[in-house]
Design a protein around this motif. Structure first.
Motif, PDB file in Angstrom:
ATOM      1  N   THR A  60       0.831  -1.193   0.000  1.00  0.00           N
ATOM      2  CA  THR A  60       0.000   0.000   0.000  1.00  0.00           C
ATOM      3  C   THR A  60       0.871   1.250   0.000  1.00  0.00           C
ATOM      4  OG1 THR A  60      -1.693  -1.192   1.234  1.00  0.00           O
ATOM      5  CG2 THR A  60      -1.847   1.183   1.226  1.00  0.00           C
ATOM      6  N   PRO A  62       1.192   5.135   0.878  1.00  0.00           N
ATOM      7  CA  PRO A  62       0.538   6.200   1.647  1.00  0.00           C
ATOM      8  C   PRO A  62       0.439   7.464   0.796  1.00  0.00           C
ATOM      9  CG  PRO A  62       2.817   5.959   2.359  1.00  0.00           C
ATOM     10  CD  PRO A  62       2.564   4.892   1.338  1.00  0.00           C
ATOM     11  N   SER A  86      -2.853   0.291  -5.058  1.00  0.00           N
ATOM     12  CA  SER A  86      -3.254   0.096  -3.672  1.00  0.00           C
ATOM     13  C   SER A  86      -2.701   1.267  -2.857  1.00  0.00           C
ATOM     14  CB  SER A  86      -2.698  -1.233  -3.157  1.00  0.00           C
ATOM     15  OG  SER A  86      -3.070  -1.423  -1.821  1.00  0.00           O
ATOM     16  N   TYR A  87      -3.600   2.044  -2.253  1.00  0.00           N
ATOM     17  CA  TYR A  87      -3.175   3.237  -1.528  1.00  0.00           C
ATOM     18  C   TYR A  87      -3.973   3.407  -0.245  1.00  0.00           C
ATOM     19  CZ  TYR A  87      -7.410   5.570  -3.220  1.00  0.00           C
ATOM     20  OH  TYR A  87      -8.714   5.919  -3.469  1.00  0.00           O
ATOM     21  N   GLU A  88      -3.401   4.192   0.654  1.00  0.00           N
ATOM     22  CA  GLU A  88      -4.073   4.552   1.900  1.00  0.00           C
ATOM     23  C   GLU A  88      -3.951   6.060   2.053  1.00  0.00           C
ATOM     24  OE1 GLU A  88      -3.682   4.026   6.739  1.00  0.00           O
ATOM     25  OE2 GLU A  88      -2.259   3.029   5.425  1.00  0.00           O
ATOM     26  N   ILE A  90      -3.527   8.996   4.087  1.00  0.00           N
ATOM     27  CA  ILE A  90      -3.095   9.252   5.475  1.00  0.00           C
ATOM     28  C   ILE A  90      -3.404  10.680   5.903  1.00  0.00           C
ATOM     29  CG2 ILE A  90      -1.281   7.510   5.368  1.00  0.00           C
ATOM     30  CD1 ILE A  90       0.676  10.000   5.311  1.00  0.00           C
TER      31      ILE A  90
END
Length: 182
Positions: A60, A62, A86-88, A90
């Protein structure tokens, strides 16, 4: 003429209240733009350390983005979704300066204009393009036609485009740039 730089939502409020006569802002994906529109490509910038982690297969990435209701926030999230990145998220920020702080600190990746990365800010020297491919976004200029005519609006628009050209690196340095003239 005086210039004011603000986040998109604040600019819209100022324009609606008659506090500014013209607004140059990002357009929503399906928004019918004004007569004066240009396309601009942002780059996904992050620290070299984050770049190394993503090359090693970190699951993932950020990211720091603008809020999901803003034009850039909508376009960025859709761009990531379409490319199965795929990322988050933050953090959510209102302006490029705050996004740059998180990028410089190594905490996240963010879409930034190429001119911010290419020589304008020495603090970004340890950063690189993390996610390949530019994030194209449309900008439009809205103006109060009771205050000035289309010719004056076009002059202001050309001045803004001139600033984008001046700050944007030459095509050999940055291939993702695309600016259409109206």
């Amino acid at each position: 003429m005086s210039w004011r730089i603000a986040d998109s939502k604040r600019l819209e409020e100022m324009y609606d209240l008659g506090q500014v006569d013209a607004v140059f802002r990002a357009l929503y994906p399906n928004e019918m733009g004004p007569d004066l529109i240009c396309d601009y490509s942002m780059r996904w910038i992050g620290s070299r350390e984050l770049g190394d982690q993503s090359k090693r297969g970190s699951a993932t990435i950020p990211v720091v983005l603008t809020n999901p209701q803003s034009p850039l926030g909508i376009v960025a999230r859709e761009w990531l979704r379409q490319r199965n990145v795929s990322y988050e998220v933050i953090g959510e920020v209102d302006d490029i300066t705050n996004a740059m702080k998180l990028v410089i600190s190594g905490a996240a990746v963010s879409p930034l204009p190429g001119f911010v990365f290419d020589g304008v800010s020495p603090s970004l020297e340890d950063c690189t393009e993390i996610i390949p491919g530019g994030l194209d976004i449309r900008y439009g200029m809205f103006f109060d036609d009771k205050r000035f005519n289309l010719r004056l609006a076009m002059d202001i628009f050309e001045l803004l485009q001139g600033e984008l050209h001046r700050l944007t690196p030459p095509p050999a340095t940055y291939q993702g740039h695309s600016l259409a003239h109206q």
